[in-house]
Enzyme design. Structure first.
Site, mmCIF file in Angstrom:
data_model
loop_
_atom_site.group_PDB
_atom_site.id
_atom_site.type_symbol
_atom_site.label_atom_id
_atom_site.label_comp_id
_atom_site.label_asym_id
_atom_site.label_seq_id
_atom_site.Cartn_x
_atom_site.Cartn_y
_atom_site.Cartn_z
ATOM 1 N N SER A 150 0.940 -1.292 0.009
ATOM 2 C CA SER A 150 -0.082 -0.243 -0.058
ATOM 3 C C SER A 150 0.881 1.255 -0.072
ATOM 4 C CB SER A 150 -0.860 -0.036 1.269
ATOM 5 O OG SER A 150 -1.619 1.370 1.449
ATOM 6 N N TYR A 163 -1.827 -0.619 10.580
ATOM 7 C CA TYR A 163 -1.876 -0.903 9.259
ATOM 8 C C TYR A 163 -0.663 -0.466 8.291
ATOM 9 C CZ TYR A 163 -3.719 -0.842 4.460
ATOM 10 O OH TYR A 163 -3.927 -1.538 3.128
#
Ligand code: NDP
Length: 255
Positions: A150, A163
């Protein structure tokens, strides 16, 4: 058709029941690969498998909660039993639960680590010997391990601490594996999507979902097919080429 670049190759895609994983499975099947579709929602996997079969491709649904270590291992074994080999692993299944350290629960952090890190490690560990074997024995003479990271694996922002831990960690893991496996011609890569229009945001809590939707609505978000394109590009290169990292942001995205 025998002139498809992945003809004869077998791919396993985790998180293939929706979003990037489903689009990637369809894309790899279009390139000629037989695809094992791994996730928990059987009905959604069956639908993706039917779509692929409808286009003349081959796919098999492998229903598995890969946070259970034995199911992660079995998902790889079931792929081998069904299709006989494994040339491409796409580590895509992931969950994103944005919240501040003050307001999150430790269970939310655990859920992210359990899927984004631990399950990915288990699948990878089970798959690596078979990827090495595929690179040594296939006509393509190369295998691929693609990891969906990501932008949060490159840029940390408030609310994404755990995350980002999982995605920064994934980037380091992939780089180390890349160096370990390059002589075996197993190419290891990371793809880093920016803001996407997928079901991932639906899994956020109410408050963070509103913030994420506001951010997403302010720009034209990426579609799952945009990332499937990136993955399709990586795995269809000639064996002399290794595309190790692809950062794919939405066109208007600043962060
Ligand atoms: P989705 O929520 O659509 O996809 C997540 C997939 O993971 C689903 O297929 C889900 O299937 C599967 N999954 C969840 N838990 C498990 C489990 N325990 N065992 C097996 N499979 C599981 O989101 P995306 O397509 O957007 O996400 C895919 C990847 O992209 C993730 O790694 C995410 O971090 C990354 N990413 C997403 C971005 C975004 O904004 N959407 C941006 C950057 C990266 P099921 O529920 O059926 O098990």
């Amino acid at each position: 058709m025998s002139d498809q670049p992945l003809n004869g190759a077998v791919a396993l895609v985790t998180g293939a029941s929706s979003g990037i994983g489903a689009a990637t499975a369809r894309r790899l099947a279009r390139e000629g690969a037989a695809v094992a579709l791994v996730a928990r929602r059987r009905d959604r996997l069956d639908q993706v498998a039917r779509d692929i079969a409808g286009l003349g491709g081959h796919a098999a649904a492998v229903e598995a909660d890969i946070t259970e270590p034995e199911r992660a291992y079995e998902a790889v074994q079931e792929t081998l039993e069904r299709f006989g080999r494994l040339d491409i692993l796409v580590n895509n299944a992931g969950i994103m639960l944005f919240n501040s350290a003050l307001h999150t629960t430790v269970e939310e952090w655990d859920r992210m680590v359990s899927l984004n890190v631990t399950a990915l490690l288990h699948i990878t560990h089970a798959a690596v010997p078979h990827l090495i074997d595929a690179a040594a024995t296939s006509p393509r003479q190369v295998a691929d391990l693609v990891n969906v990271s990501s932008t949060a694996g490159r840029v940390a922002r408030p609310g994404s601490s755990a995350y980002s831990l999982t995605k920064f960690g994934l980037n380091g893991f992939a780089e180390s594996l890349r160096q370990e496996l390059l002589r075996e011609r197993v190419r290891v890569s990371v793809v880093e999507p920016g803001t996407m229009d997928t079901e991932l945001v639906n899994r956020l809590g109410d408050a963070t979902r509103k913030v994420a939707r506001r951010q997403g609505d302010a720009i034209e978000a990426l579609r799952a097919e945009d990332i499937a394109d990136a993955i399709g590009y990586i795995v269809t290169r000639e064996r002399r080429v290794a595309v190790n990292e692809m950062l794919v942001r939405a066109g208007d995205e600043i962060w």
